[in-house]
Design an enzyme around this catalytic site. Structure first.
Site, short mmCIF file in Angstrom:
data_model
loop_
_atom_site.label_atom_id
_atom_site.label_comp_id
_atom_site.label_asym_id
_atom_site.label_seq_id
_atom_site.Cartn_x
_atom_site.Cartn_y
_atom_site.Cartn_z
N ASN A 9 1.07 -1.21 -0.16
CA ASN A 9 0.08 -0.03 -0.02
C ASN A 9 1.12 1.15 0.02
OD1 ASN A 9 -1.75 2.08 0.35
ND2 ASN A 9 -2.47 1.33 2.47
N LYS A 11 -0.12 4.19 -0.24
CA LYS A 11 -0.46 5.38 0.10
C LYS A 11 -0.15 6.50 -0.53
CE LYS A 11 -0.22 3.25 4.77
NZ LYS A 11 0.07 3.38 6.14
N HIS A 94 -9.58 1.34 4.81
CA HIS A 94 -8.11 1.50 5.52
C HIS A 94 -8.27 2.23 6.63
CE1 HIS A 94 -4.06 2.66 6.41
NE2 HIS A 94 -3.76 1.58 5.95
N GLU A 166 -5.16 -4.69 10.52
CA GLU A 166 -4.08 -3.70 10.73
C GLU A 166 -4.53 -2.97 12.11
OE1 GLU A 166 -2.22 -2.43 6.97
OE2 GLU A 166 -3.89 -1.46 7.26
N GLY A 172 2.68 2.44 10.64
CA GLY A 172 3.69 3.60 10.63
C GLY A 172 4.52 4.14 11.95
N SER A 211 3.70 -1.91 10.09
CA SER A 211 4.94 -2.22 10.42
C SER A 211 5.77 -3.62 9.93
CB SER A 211 5.54 -1.47 11.83
OG SER A 211 5.00 -0.60 12.17
N GLY A 233 5.23 1.33 4.36
CA GLY A 233 6.68 2.01 4.45
C GLY A 233 7.64 1.10 3.82
P1 13P Z 1 3.18 0.43 7.78
O1 13P Z 1 3.63 -0.78 7.04
O2 13P Z 1 3.99 1.80 7.03
O3 13P Z 1 3.04 0.45 9.13
O4 13P Z 1 1.88 0.64 7.17
C1 13P Z 1 0.73 -0.33 7.15
C2 13P Z 1 -0.44 -0.16 6.50
O5 13P Z 1 -1.07 0.95 6.75
C3 13P Z 1 -0.69 -0.78 5.30
O6 13P Z 1 -1.82 -0.61 4.71
#
Ligand code: 13P
Length: 247
Positions: A9, A11, A94, A166, A172, A211, A233
């Site tokens: 993802n 983002k 999300h 999640e 994040g 993460s 990330g």
């Molecule tokens: P991170 O891997 O950056 O924590 O994000 C997870 C996420 O929200 C995937 O949709």
């Protein structure tokens, strides 16, 4: 057997040219992956992504869609447009969309039904806030989100659905649920699916997200009920994402 699915993802990161570059870097690194490999760029980068993934094992996902077919909905994007751009998966609900863009369990459900009707596959996000974790209500929260998201889904469509667990406090932040806790909560989600769709819950794939990175991917993926990852990330660098994909 449920085929593992690792989805990136992205983002609100990467421009169209950066999208093409990242996919070009990724292609040779994930060519022999056992897992299904999905990248989810921003909507405006999907056109570039479609060209870039040609002749590869990478599948395209979108980060959002609207639940009406077409019409006076300024700024929204239809399923038909996503289909024309070669999109297979659509992330729905999300936590960032729930938090910043007023997504609710009801709009999530409408989007899930529309995406399935149009022949695409939803990646439905569920997860508890830090306060809810501390109150000990994680199970109730994810069960409720799951059941509301799946209302009126046809039992025969269950195998097309992916759920991403999640925990919001892990997104994040560098904090990850322990693999045992993540697995336990994912079992709760599967139990909720079983209550709604008896005999079908083993067909649904459930990812962990929050993460997830090269350092913890193999441990998470080694758990009995974790069928994949939704990666934020760590999906923005080809080398890191490939290491998760090839856990
Ligand atoms: P991170 O891997 O950056 O924590 O994000 C997870 C996420 O929200 C995937 O949709």
């Amino acid at each position: 057997m449920r085929r593992p699915i690792i989805a990136g993802n992205w983002k609100m990161n990467k421009t169209p040219s950066e999208t093409m570059q990242l996919i070009e870097e990724l292609k040779p690194l994930v060519r022999n992956a056992a897992a299904e490999v999905v990248v989810c760029p921003t909507s405006i980068c999907l056109f570039a992504a479609k060209a870039a993934i040609a002749n590869s094992n990478i599948v395209l996902g979108a980060q959002n869609v609207y639940f009406e077919d077409k019409g006076a909905y300024t700024g929204e994007i239809s399923c038909d447009s996503l289909l024309e751009l070669g999109v297979t998966y659509v992330i729905i609900g999300h936590s960032e969309r729930r938090q910043y863009f007023a997504e609710t369990d009801e709009t999530v459900n409408k989007k899930v039904l529309k995406v399935l009707q149009k022949g695409m596959k939803p990646i439905i996000c569920v997860g508890e806030k830090l306060e809810e974790k501390e109150l000990g209500v994680t199970s109730e929260v994810v069960r409720s989100q799951t059941k509301k998201a799946l209302a009126n889904v046809l039992p025969t469509d269950i195998e097309k659905i992916v759920i991403a667990y999640e925990p919001i406090w892990a997104i994040g932040t560098g904090l990850t649920a322990t693999s045992q806790d993540a697995n336990n909560t994912i079992r709760e989600i599967r139990a909720a699916v079983e209550e709604m769709f008896p005999g079908r819950s083993q067909d649904i794939r459930i990812q962990y997200g929050g993460s997830m990175k090269p350092e913890n991917a193999s441990q998470l993926m080694g758990m009995s009920d974790i069928d994949g990852g939704l990666i934020g990330g760590a999906s923005l660098k080809a080398g890191d994402f490939a290491r998760v994909v090839n856990y």
